[in-house]
Design a protein around this motif. Structure first.
Motif, PDB file in Angstrom:
ATOM      1  N   THR A   9      46.290  66.919  21.892  1.00 29.21           N
ATOM      2  CA  THR A   9      46.903  65.723  22.463  1.00 29.21           C
ATOM      3  C   THR A   9      48.285  66.072  23.000  1.00 29.21           C
ATOM      4  O   THR A   9      48.801  67.158  22.728  1.00 29.21           O
ATOM      5  N   ASP A  89      46.053  60.193  26.694  1.00 29.33           N
ATOM      6  CA  ASP A  89      47.500  60.045  26.547  1.00 29.33           C
ATOM      7  C   ASP A  89      48.203  59.796  27.872  1.00 29.33           C
ATOM      8  O   ASP A  89      49.366  59.375  27.891  1.00 29.33           O
ATOM      9  N   SER A  96      49.754  53.802  26.086  1.00 24.41           N
ATOM     10  CA  SER A  96      49.473  55.239  26.137  1.00 24.41           C
ATOM     11  C   SER A  96      50.711  56.042  25.727  1.00 24.41           C
ATOM     12  O   SER A  96      51.838  55.559  25.784  1.00 24.41           O
ATOM     13  N   VAL A  97      50.474  57.276  25.316  1.00 22.71           N
ATOM     14  CA  VAL A  97      51.568  58.140  24.868  1.00 22.71           C
ATOM     15  C   VAL A  97      52.633  58.281  25.944  1.00 22.71           C
ATOM     16  O   VAL A  97      53.829  58.130  25.684  1.00 22.71           O
TER      17      VAL A  97
END
Length: 160
Positions: A9, A89, A96-97
C-alpha cells in the motif's frame, strides 16, 4: 529506491522509504536529503513526509503525481485493486490515502506534469503547497526521461 506495486500500500511503501532514508543517512551523513518521485512514488514521498519525515528532508520533485487522486485509479481499482493495492489508495474519493495527506508538505515542492499525460489530469496533479509547477512534453509513463524534465529537476534541487 525501488518498491513492488503488488501486495503493498502507499503507507507500506512510504514506511519502507522512511527506513531506507534513515539507513542511508546513518551510513552516509548529509546536510539535506532531496526526493524525486514519479506518480505513485511521489505519493509515497508525501506519505513519508506526513508520517515519518526525515530530520533533514530537503526539496521534493513530484513527476506526474496523482495528488488529488486519479480517475484512472477510480476506474481500475474495482478490477485490479486486490492485486495492485496502491490503486485503492490513489482514488479520488475523500477517504482515500492520497486525499488524506496534507496539502502543505512543509518542504519546497516542484510538480512536473506531462502535457499529454493520459493517466493523471492537470487538476489531479495540483498540490496547494507546491512552490512551483511545470509542464513538459510527452506522456505519463516516461515523463522522467524528458531532457526538459531532467533540467527542471536539476535546477530545482540545486537551489539553496
Amino acid at each position: 529506491f525501488g518498491y513492488p506495486s503488488v501486495g503493498t500500500t502507499v503507507p507500506g511503501i512510504g514506511h519502507r522509504l522512511a527506513v531506507a532514508t534513515s539507513r542511508a543517512l546513518e551510513s552516509e551523513p548529509a546536510p539535506r536529503v532531496h526526493f524525486v518521485g514519479h506518480s505513485l512514488g511521489g505519493i509515497a514521498i508525501r506519505w513519508m513526509l506526513a508520517h515519518e519525515r526525515p530530520a533533514r528532508a530537503g526539496r521534493v520533485v513530484l513527476l506526474a503525481p496523482p495528488n488529488q487522486g486519479s480517475r484512472s485509479a477510480d476506474r481500475f481499482a474495482p478490477f485490479v485493486g486486490r492485486l495492485l493495492r496502491p490503486m485503492r489508495d490513489l482514488r479520488t474519493d475523500s477517504g482515500s490515502v492520497v486525499r488524506q495527506l496534507p496539502q502543505e508538505p512543509g518542504v519546497p515542492v516542484l510538480i512536473v506534469r506531462a502535457a499529454r499525460d493520459g493517466k493523471v489530469s492537470a487538476a489531479e496533479t495540483r498540490l496547494d503547497g507546491a512552490v512551483s509547477e511545470a509542464v513538459v512534453g510527452g506522456g505519463h509513463t516516461y515523463v522522467m526521461m524528458r531532457p526538459s524534465a531532467m533540467r527542471l529537476v536539476e535546477q530545482f534541487l540545486a537551489r539553496p
